[in-house]
Write a protein that holds these residues in place. Sequence first.
Motif, PDB file in Angstrom:
ATOM      1  N   VAL A 186       0.984  -1.185   0.102  1.00  0.00           N
ATOM      2  CA  VAL A 186       0.113  -0.036   0.087  1.00  0.00           C
ATOM      3  C   VAL A 186       0.731   1.384   0.108  1.00  0.00           C
ATOM      4  O   VAL A 186       0.615   2.125  -0.650  1.00  0.00           O
ATOM      5  CB  VAL A 186      -0.875  -0.162   1.034  1.00  0.00           C
ATOM      6  N   ARG A 187       1.895   1.232   0.728  1.00  0.00           N
ATOM      7  CA  ARG A 187       2.888   2.336   0.868  1.00  0.00           C
ATOM      8  C   ARG A 187       3.639   2.713  -0.541  1.00  0.00           C
ATOM      9  O   ARG A 187       3.671   3.721  -0.990  1.00  0.00           O
ATOM     10  CB  ARG A 187       3.900   2.133   2.027  1.00  0.00           C
ATOM     11  N   LEU A 189       2.422   1.698  -3.491  1.00  0.00           N
ATOM     12  CA  LEU A 189       1.359   2.274  -4.352  1.00  0.00           C
ATOM     13  C   LEU A 189       0.961   3.789  -3.902  1.00  0.00           C
ATOM     14  O   LEU A 189       0.704   4.630  -4.986  1.00  0.00           O
ATOM     15  CB  LEU A 189      -0.102   1.730  -4.248  1.00  0.00           C
ATOM     16  N   GLN A 190       1.259   4.124  -2.993  1.00  0.00           N
ATOM     17  CA  GLN A 190       1.078   5.619  -2.351  1.00  0.00           C
ATOM     18  C   GLN A 190       2.337   6.439  -3.097  1.00  0.00           C
ATOM     19  O   GLN A 190       2.041   7.488  -3.773  1.00  0.00           O
ATOM     20  CB  GLN A 190       1.073   5.857  -1.057  1.00  0.00           C
ATOM     21  N   PRO A 194      -0.406   5.374  -7.804  1.00  0.00           N
ATOM     22  CA  PRO A 194      -1.725   4.915  -7.961  1.00  0.00           C
ATOM     23  C   PRO A 194      -2.736   5.716  -6.998  1.00  0.00           C
ATOM     24  O   PRO A 194      -3.846   5.932  -7.128  1.00  0.00           O
ATOM     25  CB  PRO A 194      -1.692   3.614  -8.171  1.00  0.00           C
ATOM     26  N   LEU A 195      -2.190   5.530  -5.558  1.00  0.00           N
ATOM     27  CA  LEU A 195      -2.977   5.732  -4.464  1.00  0.00           C
ATOM     28  C   LEU A 195      -2.813   7.287  -4.122  1.00  0.00           C
ATOM     29  O   LEU A 195      -3.546   7.760  -3.253  1.00  0.00           O
ATOM     30  CB  LEU A 195      -2.792   4.960  -3.251  1.00  0.00           C
ATOM     31  N   VAL A 198      -3.822   9.564  -0.722  1.00  0.00           N
ATOM     32  CA  VAL A 198      -4.895   9.067   0.119  1.00  0.00           C
ATOM     33  C   VAL A 198      -4.262   8.688   1.551  1.00  0.00           C
ATOM     34  O   VAL A 198      -3.590   7.708   1.726  1.00  0.00           O
ATOM     35  CB  VAL A 198      -5.509   7.787  -0.324  1.00  0.00           C
ATOM     36  N   ALA A 200      -1.960   9.880   3.333  1.00  0.00           N
ATOM     37  CA  ALA A 200      -0.441   9.766   2.946  1.00  0.00           C
ATOM     38  C   ALA A 200       0.433  10.322   4.129  1.00  0.00           C
ATOM     39  O   ALA A 200       1.727  10.254   4.278  1.00  0.00           O
ATOM     40  CB  ALA A 200      -0.321  10.355   1.543  1.00  0.00           C
ATOM     41  N   SER A 231       2.780   5.762   6.837  1.00  0.00           N
ATOM     42  CA  SER A 231       1.807   6.672   6.589  1.00  0.00           C
ATOM     43  C   SER A 231       0.439   6.012   7.543  1.00  0.00           C
ATOM     44  O   SER A 231       0.433   4.974   7.927  1.00  0.00           O
ATOM     45  CB  SER A 231       1.267   6.635   5.249  1.00  0.00           C
ATOM     46  N   LEU A 233      -2.383   5.500   6.149  1.00  0.00           N
ATOM     47  CA  LEU A 233      -3.118   4.344   5.460  1.00  0.00           C
ATOM     48  C   LEU A 233      -2.464   3.062   5.375  1.00  0.00           C
ATOM     49  O   LEU A 233      -2.921   2.106   5.504  1.00  0.00           O
ATOM     50  CB  LEU A 233      -3.256   4.624   3.874  1.00  0.00           C
ATOM     51  N   GLN A 234      -1.074   3.259   5.609  1.00  0.00           N
ATOM     52  CA  GLN A 234      -0.341   2.000   5.841  1.00  0.00           C
ATOM     53  C   GLN A 234      -0.589   1.366   7.113  1.00  0.00           C
ATOM     54  O   GLN A 234      -0.658   0.404   7.213  1.00  0.00           O
ATOM     55  CB  GLN A 234       1.308   2.289   5.814  1.00  0.00           C
TER      56      GLN A 234
END
Length: 320
Positions: A186-187, A189-190, A194-195, A198, A200, A231, A233-234
């Motif tokens: 996920v990190r 992709l941030q 792509p992310l 979000v 972040a 992050s 989200l992570q």
Amino acid sequence: MLASHLTGLRGGLEAALLLGLLAVWLAGDGASPGRRASASRYLWAGAGAAVLPALAAGWLFTYGERELTPEAVRAVGGVLSVAAAGCVTWAVLRGPGGRLAGVTGFLVVAREGLATGLFLWAAVWAAREEAGSAGPLGVFLLGLAVAALAGWAVHAGVRRLPAARRRVWAGGALAVVAAGVLARGVRDLQDGGPLGGVLAGPAVELGGAVAPDRWPGAVLEGVFNLPPDPSVLQVTVWVLYLVPALVLALAPVGFGRSVPVGVEEQKKTDARAGEGAGSGAGPRGPEAAVGGRGRGGADAGGERLRDGARRDGGRADGDA
């Protein structure tokens, strides 16, 4: 040189741990020995099959006309990380499966293989073009060797545990490492785009406590994928995955398909009852129980009854 060594250690540690723990889990599942052996072969075959494409891609983007940007490397790594975490989870939930184990092994190695291959070929190029620059390549390979040794040590140590504890330890460790892989994906992709932005913002600032250019930080990042500035989200994805995964791993039934409690004991009881019935109520038991109504016993008993009746009749006639 220390940076090159730690790069190799981080790149290989996570893959080595996942492969070693998956091998223990698949070997200890309740499936048949043939199916477990097949799953193990597919796992290692898939891992080996990922090495050559990773090296080829690294060579192509190092010596070829096109370069792979850091953002593209992160985006590809993020996709592979999410896919690898999903395959690890599915493989553990379903138990031994040949093709699934092979795909899981491939993705586990391919996830770090691209970045590792890029660094490896860059070190090879520097060693060839610049005098006295072979040291970084040597310590980088040493880091990969240390990571492989650590994965083997974890595999061997967990396999020595009793069956019940082995399943708990392997399942719990797989849940922790897979959660880190998913959160790292996920990190990536941030950072890769792509992310985007979000959630972040940094959830916490760990600073130099887990600096990746030092041994403790490299080990923590290799095992838990814990960067100095995770992050929001992570961290959220990490918690949302890890909590239910640990509950399933540490529960009595574990991750795999459960077997109803008492089934094995009932089978053993039925087997003992069948053996006892075979010795007492088998071919000899019914004949002995029914006596004169058996095959040989019926004839013999019938003859004895008729002989007795004839003797009684003879005595009655003689008295008369």
